[in-house]
Design a protein around this motif. Structure first.
Motif, PDB file in Angstrom:
ATOM      1  N   MET A   1      33.739  12.946  39.401  1.00  0.00           N
ATOM      2  CA  MET A   1      33.155  13.770  40.470  1.00  0.00           C
ATOM      3  C   MET A   1      33.033  15.222  39.994  1.00  0.00           C
ATOM      4  N   GLN A   2      31.923  15.848  40.311  1.00  0.00           N
ATOM      5  CA  GLN A   2      31.653  17.217  39.887  1.00  0.00           C
ATOM      6  C   GLN A   2      32.655  18.194  40.494  1.00  0.00           C
ATOM      7  N   LYS A   3      33.107  19.146  39.680  1.00  0.00           N
ATOM      8  CA  LYS A   3      34.004  20.192  40.162  1.00  0.00           C
ATOM      9  C   LYS A   3      33.214  21.481  40.341  1.00  0.00           C
ATOM     10  N   LYS A   4      33.610  22.293  41.305  1.00  0.00           N
ATOM     11  CA  LYS A   4      33.040  23.628  41.475  1.00  0.00           C
ATOM     12  C   LYS A   4      34.059  24.606  40.902  1.00  0.00           C
ATOM     13  N   ILE A   5      33.681  25.289  39.813  1.00  0.00           N
ATOM     14  CA  ILE A   5      34.628  26.090  39.031  1.00  0.00           C
ATOM     15  C   ILE A   5      34.179  27.547  39.009  1.00  0.00           C
ATOM     16  N   ALA A   6      35.123  28.442  39.250  1.00  0.00           N
ATOM     17  CA  ALA A   6      34.875  29.877  39.118  1.00  0.00           C
ATOM     18  C   ALA A   6      35.537  30.381  37.842  1.00  0.00           C
ATOM     19  N   VAL A   7      34.842  31.225  37.105  1.00  0.00           N
ATOM     20  CA  VAL A   7      35.409  31.917  35.947  1.00  0.00           C
ATOM     21  C   VAL A   7      35.385  33.411  36.274  1.00  0.00           C
ATOM     22  N   ILE A   8      36.556  34.039  36.205  1.00  0.00           N
ATOM     23  CA  ILE A   8      36.658  35.475  36.495  1.00  0.00           C
ATOM     24  C   ILE A   8      36.575  36.236  35.179  1.00  0.00           C
ATOM     25  N   GLY A   9      35.479  36.955  34.973  1.00  0.00           N
ATOM     26  CA  GLY A   9      35.311  37.741  33.752  1.00  0.00           C
ATOM     27  C   GLY A   9      34.373  37.068  32.768  1.00  0.00           C
ATOM     28  N   SER A  10      33.571  37.878  32.060  1.00  0.00           N
ATOM     29  CA  SER A  10      32.555  37.321  31.159  1.00  0.00           C
ATOM     30  C   SER A  10      32.724  37.798  29.731  1.00  0.00           C
ATOM     31  N   GLY A  11      33.982  37.968  29.297  1.00  0.00           N
ATOM     32  CA  GLY A  11      34.230  38.201  27.883  1.00  0.00           C
ATOM     33  C   GLY A  11      34.010  36.907  27.110  1.00  0.00           C
ATOM     34  N   PHE A  12      34.321  36.924  25.820  1.00  0.00           N
ATOM     35  CA  PHE A  12      34.066  35.743  24.994  1.00  0.00           C
ATOM     36  C   PHE A  12      34.777  34.497  25.523  1.00  0.00           C
ATOM     37  N   SER A  13      36.025  34.653  25.976  1.00  0.00           N
ATOM     38  CA  SER A  13      36.744  33.472  26.470  1.00  0.00           C
ATOM     39  C   SER A  13      36.124  32.949  27.754  1.00  0.00           C
TER      40      SER A  13
END
Length: 493
Positions: A1-13
């Motif tokens: 099942m698809q997950k809804k994921i948030a990533v905080i910050g847009s550096g390389f990692s």
């Protein structure tokens, strides 16, 4: 099942984590508080035509960066041209300047001219460093580091003695070379790891192989071309990037993150990956839900902050290479000012990056693009008069070395960036520039955990967790965390 994921910050990692998470069909959103992506690797374009990379400038370990693109069916050449630098860099001492050639055979010959037998010993050093590189970058740094048992693999066990985990880097280098300048050349790469060579494990001689043997490169158009390319890869898998989007709070309920407050709006998520500075990500949680209290961070050894000046000149500067290291003063005195005394150094070392020597597009025709960087202690005062005083000092040394005169009178762009800017722009703890130092006691399982201990669906990535500081490790860090999140199955409805 698809997950809804948030990533905080847009550096390389963060970009890396978004790409690998989106590849598995998840709905991924990356929230960046600033108006451009890239974190510390943002790019600045001035009104009068200069293009500055604001952060990383050393393109080392090209194979590790290439692997990111291969994982998605691309190559770096699909996005930008990589130019090998020759010489790789110059190191300026008080009595001479040494140019590090691109050719390894030429490097061996240089070592031999400085110390009889040093060329042969360099071969032995690099054979060992290559082994560490192969094991380290493919076996050690790819682990989530929940437990030391992760390292109980045949390859690691077989190589344990050869990895020199318990030797310090300075003593290790001294086994091979006695000439003080050769020692300085060999110790220089680990400065990127944020501690004195006395406190870095000899394992990190792998950096010498990753730099001197694999070469120093430059992505034409600037280091930010790598950021753009990785973002394009992530977007091709469906990741969505949102700038000017400040995450103000992580909302939780019954042992789980339920969502984020972004610019005052609540948005639900199944998982959250914090790519912002670890301590800042934790500050978005109620105190009982944090992995680490303030005292934990106070006791940690942070890699340095730095003073940076972005400078544009109306004329070309003779004698400079793309990378030039000014090592006329004592390295240990500067290191002591950073780690022991926590003060501005009296006799600093610094670094000059002049990308317009390689890339005419980063400055107007006939002009020069230069960035000066001086490592500093974290958390110190950095008022403008102090910054200016050190600029004057660096410029005088630059003029003495190049023969140029009145450089500041010929500057048509000047901007400083220092400890307080790192804190305000990146929420960096005490204004750190490079994360946690890679000392032995802050390696692998002893680094801050990638998983929140109280919340099942909150993870951390970046230079304050595994594997550590630097561009290739940060890219790997994003992959590690995305892999862990991808493993978790969503409950059936």
């Amino acid at each position: 099942m698809q997950k809804k994921i948030a990533v905080i910050g847009s550096g390389f990692s963060g970009i890396s984590a978004a790409a690998y998470a989106a590849r598995e069909g998840n709905e991924v959103y990356v929230f960046e508080k600033n108006d451009a992506i890239g974190g510390r690797a943002r790019q600045m374009i001035t009104p009068n035509g200069y293009l500055f990379d604001m952060g990383p400038s050393w393109y080392w370990m090209p194979d590790i960066i290439e692997q990111f693109f291969k994982d998605f069916g691309y190559r770096t050449t699909d996005f930008f041209e990589l130019v090998p630098l020759d010489p790789q860099f110059k190191m300026v001492f008080s009595d001479e300047t040494i140019a590090i050639p691109r050719s390894y055979d030429s490097l061996k010959a240089l070592f031999e001219t400085m110390e009889k037998g040093a060329g042969t010993r360099l071969d032995a050093f690099m054979r060992s460093a290559r082994h560490k590189y192969d094991v380290g970058m493919r076996e050690l740094v790819t682990r989530p580091c929940y437990s030391w048992l992760e390292f109980a693999t045949p390859a690691v066990i077989k190589s344990a003695f050869k990895l020199n985990l318990l030797s310090d880097f300075r003593s290790y280098v001294a086994r091979y070379f006695t000439h003080p300048k050769l020692k300085a050349l060999m110790e220089f790469p680990v400065i990127f790891l944020g501690a004195s060579p006395k406190n870095i494990p000899a394992l990190y001689s792998l950096m010498n192989y990753g730099g001197y043997v694999l070469g120093t490169w430059y992505p034409q158009g600037g280091f930010h071309e790598l950021v753009r390319a990785m973002k394009t890869v992530a977007e091709s898998k469906g990741a969505i990037f949102k700038t000017n989007s400040n995450v103000e709070k992580i909302i939780t309920m019954k042992g789980k993150v339920t969502g984020l407050i972004v610019n005052g709006e609540y948005i639900e998520f199944d998982f959250v990956i914090g790519s912002s500075d670890y301590q800042h990500t934790e500050s978005l949680l109620d105190a009982p839900l944090r992995n680490y209290a303030e005292q934990f961070w106070k006791k940690k050894t942070f890699a340095p902050s730095c003073l940076i000046y972005y400078l544009g000149f109306r004329e070309r500067i003779p004698g400079l290479e793309h990378h030039t290291l000014f090592f006329e003063n004592n390295l240990d005195d500067h290191i002591d000012a950073i780690y022991k005394e926590k003060k501005w150094p009296e006799h600093p070392l610094f670094y000059a990056c002049c990308p317009s020597k390689t890339d005419p597009g980063v400055a107007p025709k006939g002009h020069e693009n230069l960035f000066l960087l001086m490592p500093l202690a974290t958390g110190i005062d950095d008022d403008e008069p102090t910054r200016e005083r050190y600029l004057q000092l660096m410029i005088k040394r630059l003029e003495r070395f190049t023969g140029a005169t009145d450089l500041l009178l010929k500057a048509d762009y000047k901007k400083s960036y220092c400890v307080s800017n790192f804190a305000s722009d990146y929420n960096a703890y005490e204004g750190n520039a490079y994360g946690l130092a890679n000392t032995l006691s802050q390696t692998a399982v002893w680094k801050p955990s990638i998983k929140n201990k109280h919340l099942d669906n909150l993870f951390y990535t970046g230079q304050l967790t595994v594997p550590g500081p630097g561009v290739p490790p940060s890219i790997i860090s994003g992959k590690i965390v995305a892999t862990e999140v991808n493993k978790i199955k969503m409950p059936s409805l």
